[in-house]
Every structure is written in structure tokens, then in C-alpha cells.
Design a protein around this motif. Structure first.
Motif, short mmCIF file in Angstrom:
data_model
loop_
_atom_site.label_atom_id
_atom_site.label_comp_id
_atom_site.label_asym_id
_atom_site.label_seq_id
_atom_site.Cartn_x
_atom_site.Cartn_y
_atom_site.Cartn_z
N ASP A 154 1.00 -1.28 0.13
CA ASP A 154 0.17 -0.32 -0.11
C ASP A 154 0.66 1.53 0.18
O ASP A 154 1.44 1.44 0.78
CB ASP A 154 -0.66 -0.24 1.20
CG ASP A 154 -1.81 1.25 1.23
OD1 ASP A 154 -2.47 1.18 -0.08
OD2 ASP A 154 -2.91 1.23 1.63
N VAL A 155 0.68 2.04 -0.67
CA VAL A 155 1.59 3.15 -1.21
C VAL A 155 2.27 3.75 -0.30
O VAL A 155 3.55 4.31 0.04
CB VAL A 155 1.60 3.81 -2.48
CG1 VAL A 155 0.62 5.02 -1.63
CG2 VAL A 155 2.63 4.51 -2.89
N PRO A 156 0.71 4.30 1.17
CA PRO A 156 1.86 5.30 2.13
C PRO A 156 2.72 4.35 3.38
O PRO A 156 3.16 5.05 3.62
CB PRO A 156 0.83 5.78 2.62
CG PRO A 156 -0.44 5.23 2.10
CD PRO A 156 -0.01 4.47 0.64
N MET A 157 2.93 3.26 2.91
CA MET A 157 3.84 2.44 3.30
C MET A 157 5.09 2.06 3.14
O MET A 157 5.97 1.32 3.39
CB MET A 157 3.02 0.92 3.74
CG MET A 157 1.93 1.02 5.10
SD MET A 157 1.47 1.55 5.97
CE MET A 157 3.29 1.25 6.84
N VAL A 158 5.41 2.49 1.79
CA VAL A 158 7.28 2.49 1.23
C VAL A 158 8.42 3.06 1.95
O VAL A 158 8.53 2.53 2.06
CB VAL A 158 6.78 2.83 -0.09
CG1 VAL A 158 8.14 3.39 -0.84
CG2 VAL A 158 6.10 2.32 -1.23
N ALA A 159 7.65 3.95 2.24
CA ALA A 159 8.96 4.41 3.03
C ALA A 159 9.27 3.85 4.62
O ALA A 159 10.33 2.93 4.79
CB ALA A 159 8.63 6.58 3.86
N ALA A 160 8.11 3.56 4.87
CA ALA A 160 8.58 2.14 6.34
C ALA A 160 9.29 1.54 6.27
O ALA A 160 9.40 0.54 6.83
CB ALA A 160 6.08 2.44 7.04
N TYR A 161 8.07 0.61 5.28
CA TYR A 161 8.85 -0.97 4.27
C TYR A 161 10.24 -0.96 4.42
O TYR A 161 11.03 -1.11 4.95
CB TYR A 161 7.76 -1.07 4.31
CG TYR A 161 6.68 -1.87 4.40
CD1 TYR A 161 6.10 -1.60 5.59
CD2 TYR A 161 5.95 -2.13 2.93
CE1 TYR A 161 5.20 -2.03 5.67
CE2 TYR A 161 4.60 -2.77 3.59
CZ TYR A 161 4.34 -2.83 4.82
OH TYR A 161 3.02 -2.70 5.40
N THR A 162 10.66 0.70 4.16
CA THR A 162 11.56 1.21 3.57
C THR A 162 13.22 0.91 4.88
O THR A 162 13.54 0.40 5.00
CB THR A 162 12.52 1.79 2.52
OG1 THR A 162 11.85 1.73 1.41
CG2 THR A 162 13.62 2.62 2.02
N GLU A 163 12.59 2.04 5.78
CA GLU A 163 13.34 1.70 7.09
C GLU A 163 13.49 0.42 7.52
O GLU A 163 14.54 0.59 8.14
CB GLU A 163 12.48 3.25 7.28
CG GLU A 163 13.69 4.63 6.78
CD GLU A 163 14.04 4.73 6.78
OE1 GLU A 163 14.87 5.53 8.07
OE2 GLU A 163 14.79 5.72 5.80
N ARG A 164 11.95 0.19 7.37
CA ARG A 164 12.63 -1.27 8.21
C ARG A 164 13.59 -2.61 7.98
O ARG A 164 13.59 -3.30 8.34
CB ARG A 164 11.21 -2.10 8.81
CG ARG A 164 10.51 -0.93 9.56
CD ARG A 164 8.72 -1.64 9.75
NE ARG A 164 8.25 -0.46 10.01
CZ ARG A 164 6.68 0.20 9.91
NH1 ARG A 164 6.06 -0.94 9.38
NH2 ARG A 164 6.06 0.82 10.45
N ASP A 165 14.41 -2.56 6.57
CA ASP A 165 14.38 -2.98 5.45
C ASP A 165 14.11 -3.64 5.03
O ASP A 165 14.27 -4.99 5.05
CB ASP A 165 15.79 -3.37 6.63
CG ASP A 165 16.87 -3.49 5.88
OD1 ASP A 165 17.40 -4.12 4.88
OD2 ASP A 165 17.89 -4.73 5.76
N TYR A 166 12.73 -3.64 4.94
CA TYR A 166 12.02 -4.96 4.48
C TYR A 166 11.98 -5.20 2.97
O TYR A 166 12.29 -6.17 3.02
CB TYR A 166 9.71 -4.57 4.43
CG TYR A 166 10.24 -4.62 6.31
CD1 TYR A 166 10.84 -4.88 6.92
CD2 TYR A 166 8.57 -3.85 6.46
CE1 TYR A 166 11.14 -5.18 8.40
CE2 TYR A 166 8.18 -4.61 7.89
CZ TYR A 166 9.05 -4.86 8.61
OH TYR A 166 8.83 -4.40 9.96
#
Length: 440
Positions: A102-114
Motif C-alpha cells: 500500500d503506497v503510503p507504507m513504502v517509506a516505512a517498509y524501506t526504513e525497516r529494511d523490508y
């Protein structure tokens, strides 16, 4: 293609339609393997909802025929999907090669190294195929982390029967005749005064379908030229408490204070209220059309999203993207599939049959430049294609989007219920600054 089937699929994109995980017939429910039963390469995809299933099987078969790579699909409903993604990706699972993001989660998933960066797989020319808002939303720290599957936009729907009863002329569907918020509020009040003068019928003049939710309401401060967050993806002081935000949220509140938008109606209730004749005007996405068909499609019309006079229009946007989990077993095959589905033949095949709003310029132009028709769904998508190409503003791109959505959404709800606008926004700023500390 049957319009009811089309719009039912679109409605499913934004609603929880099941209480348990589901896999469409023929989909794999087991962990992926490097090879399929015939010794060929195989990938497993984790998707939100099986709404795409009927369309994807044909496209996936074409991909397999072209590449020899078998595609296994798993689908989960909204509530379970995000929890499963978090559990699987945070644990370093290698069960999935492709995952819906879900596009608003892109930054969060990236920062969590997912997620893996997709930059190594997309050339600059291929990235340029995406509309700016979708590419921007899928990018974090100057790297493409999730490739757009589709996008979204909104239009202003209206109930013809209520406008007819009130003697109010239908608004134009032409972009050149876009209503201002003042004009919309005036029309809404005229309808209410004529059809429900004492309020006994509880008819709203106007409602946002997703009342009090940032996805739709951010268009108001954005429409006054204000950003949703700072360029650093964290700054909110001087933005959320700025004069444009205060002005926009005051206009939002005015609709409730004046009784144009009725309090006590939730985002889960607005669509059914509109379809049953309880709302004269409503801003909503293309997914609402199924409910309108149930109520009699000829009873409804559409017009462009409203704007603030003297300012450029701003419209909501954003939808589902594709990502590759960091520990995927079959990275190259996954990348080949994602490219096929975003800038390749699979994307064109899917978007020319499944009526979501594509995130590529050439497919949006195909919709925009198609021959005019009397088909309601086609013409709504045409209007939304214009907005996606010209007026779309993505949601805040920040690792703290979940906190942003919750805190700003609460502020919007409090504002709608009559709380002081400035105080609500200042409180939101203070809460967000605390919430963002863990990301900085």
C-alpha cells in the motif's frame, strides 16, 4: 464487459470483503520453492484481496508462456494482509518473492529494511513511464522501492432525483466548468432547503465519502497550495498549523457547522447513505459505482472534483504497488514479473480489461482519449484519468505515515465535530513531533 462486474471489483479494492484468508482457485497456499513441479522457475506473490484473480490468471498465464516462470498467488483480506506483511517481512521470511505494498507504507517498509531497491531493474526511461505522483510515492531516499500497479482519483457524484426535486441544474462534467467549494456548498444548501427544509429527512447536502480520513481530506489544504508534510518527510510545525491549513480546515468545518454535511455519519456509512438518496453531493472514487448501479445508475451524475477559486485544483491519489521482499528467493524472476506487470505487456493487458486507474502515462492517455460514450463507468474513469495526469497530489511520504494518518485523522474528526480548528492542528503538530522522534 459487464459494468456491474467491473465496479464490484473496484469496490472490493477498498472494502474488507472477507473475514478469513483466501486463495483463488489454483493459487498456492504453501511456501514458494525455487522450481515448480516441472522443474521450471517459480515465484510466489502475496496480494491484498482476490479482486484481481480472474484478470491476473490470464495475464499470469501469458507471462509464464513468455518466460517459463510459474506464478503462485496468495490473497488475504484487508485486516489480515497488513498484519501478515509485518510478521513475514520483519522476521526475514523468504516465503514471498513479490508483495503488494500500500503506497503510503513504502517509506516505512524501506526504513525497516523490508524491501529491495528496484533501481537496478528499471531504467530512467522506464521510470518515466509512470505518472509523477505514483513514481514519487513509490520512491524513498531517491530509490524506487515499490513499482506502481495502479493509482486512484476522485470525482464529485450527485443524486439527480434530489437535484430535480430542488430545481437545481446538474453541474457540468467538463473540466473547464469545475465547481469551487463555495459554489458546491451553495448548491448543496439549495438542495437541502428545497427537499428537507426542517431536517426531518436527515439529508446531507454534501459529504466526502471517506469523511475525516486524510486520504480524501488532504486535498483541501493541498488545494490552497499547502503541503501535507515538510520536504524532509518529518516536519509538520509551520505546515499543519499554517494559515492555509487553518483556512482549509475551517472551510471543512463550515460544512458541518452549517449543516451541509451531517455529523454522526461515518466513512463506512456515507456510500450507502448516498446510494439511498440521503446525500445530494458526494466526493468518491470509481469503486462507488457498484452501489450506484444497485440503486439505479441513471439516478446519478458526476462532475470534476471541486477546488478553491484562485488556486490550482488538487485531488487525492495513490493505490497499490509491487515490492520485492529483501529475503526473496527468486529476485530476478520477481523483478521480471513486476516489470511485466508495470511497464510491460502484462500491465497493458490488465489495464485494458480490469478497470482500475493505471499509473502509466500511456494507459491514462488511452482512457482519456477514448471515444466519448454513454457508459457511466467509462466516463468516470476518463475524468479520473485527467485528474491523475494533471491534479493528483500523493499522500505524505514518510516512515511515520501510520502515525500521521491516525493523528491527523483524529484532528479532522474533532474539527468536524466543532472543536477549535487552530487548537486541533497545533495539538496534531505536537503529537506528531513526539511520534516522529523514533524515526529520526
Amino acid at each position: 464487459m459487464n459494468a456491474k462486474r467491473i465496479t464490484a471489483a473496484l469496490l472490493a479494492l477498498v472494502m474488507v470483503i472477507s473475514l478469513c484468508a483466501c486463495s483463488a482457485p489454483g493459487a498456492s497456499g504453501s511456501s514458494p520453492s525455487q522450481t515448480d513441479d516441472n522443474g521450471g522457475q517459480s515465484i510466489t506473490c502475496l496480494f491484498y484481496s482476490d479482486v484481481w484473480a480472474d484478470y491476473l490468471y490470464e495475464v499470469n498465464d501469458a507471462f509464464t508462456a513468455e518466460t517459463g516462470i510459474t506464478v503462485n498467488m496468495e490473497y488475504y483480506p484487508f485486516d489480515q494482509f497488513f498484519e501478515l506483511v509485518e510478521v513475514k517481512l520483519s522476521s526475514g521470511s523468504s516465503d514471498y518473492d513479490v508483495v503488494h505494498v500500500d503506497v503510503p507504507m513504502v517509506a516505512a517498509y524501506t526504513e525497516r529494511d523490508y524491501l529491495l531497491s528496484l533501481d537496478q531493474f528499471y531504467s530512467d526511461e522506464e521510470k518515466d513511464m509512470f505518472i509523477e505522483s505514483a513514481l514519487e510515492a513509490g520512491t524513498w531516499n531517491d530509490q524506487l522501492m515499490a513499482a506502481p500497479m495502479e493509482t486512484s482519483s476522485q470525482v464529485l457524484y450527485y443524486n439527480k432525483a434530489l437535484l430535480d426535486e430542488a430545481g437545481v441544474e446538474y453541474p457540468s462534467a467538463s473540466i473547464e466548468d469545475r465547481l469551487t467549494y463555495d459554489e458546491l456548498y451553495d448548491l448543496a444548501k439549495k438542495v437541502q432547503k428545497a427537499v428537507d427544509p426542517d431536517g426531518a429527512k436527515a439529508i446531507s447536502g454534501f459529504m466526502f465519502e471517506q469523511v475525516n480520513r486524510p486520504y480524501q481530506i488532504l486535498c483541501m489544504p493541498n488545494g490552497l497550495g499547502a503541503p501535507s508534510i515538510g520536504d524532509d518527510s518529518f516536519t509538520v510545525r509551520g505546515i499543519l498549523d499554517s494559515e492555509p491549513w487553518i483556512e482549509a480546515m475551517t472551510v471543512y468545518q463550515d460544512a458541518f457547522e452549517e449543516g451541509i454535511s451531517l455529523r454522526g455519519i461515518t466513512a463506512d456509512e456515507t456510500l450507502s447513505n448516498f446510494a439511498s438518496g440521503k446525500i445530494a453531493f458526494m466526493i468518491g472514487g470509481s469503486w462507488v459505482i457498484d452501489a450506484l448501479e444497485e440503486a439505479g445508475i441513471d439516478n446519478f451524475g458526476y462532475a470534476p472534483h471541486p477546488y478553491f477559486e484562485g488556486h490550482n485544483p488538487a485531488t487525492p491519489t495513490g493505490s497499490w504497488h509491487y515490492g520485492i521482499p529483501k529475503n526473496a528467493q527468486n529476485v530476478d524472476a520477481a523483478a521480471e514479473y513486476i516489470k511485466y506487470m508495470t511497464v510491460g505487456n502484462g500491465h497493458d493487458m490488465l489495464m485494458e480489461n480490469f478497470p482500475a486507474l493505471p499509473a502509466t502515462t500511456h494507459q491514462l492517455n488511452r482512457i482519456l482519449n477514448a471515444e466519448p460514450s454513454d457508459d457511466f463507468t467509462t466516463e468516470v474513469l476518463r475524468l479520473q484519468a485527467y485528474e491523475a495526469l494533471n491534479t493528483a497530489v500523493p499522500r505524505p511520504i514518510t516512515p511515520g505515515y501510520t502515525e500521521y494518518e491516525n493523528i491527523v485523522g483524529t484532528a479532522m474528526e474533532d474539527i468536524a465535530n466543532g472543536s477549535d480548528v487552530k487548537e486541533c492542528l497545533e495539538s496534531a503538530v505536537e503529537q506528531l513531533e513526539i511520534a516522529f522522534e523514533k524515526y529520526q
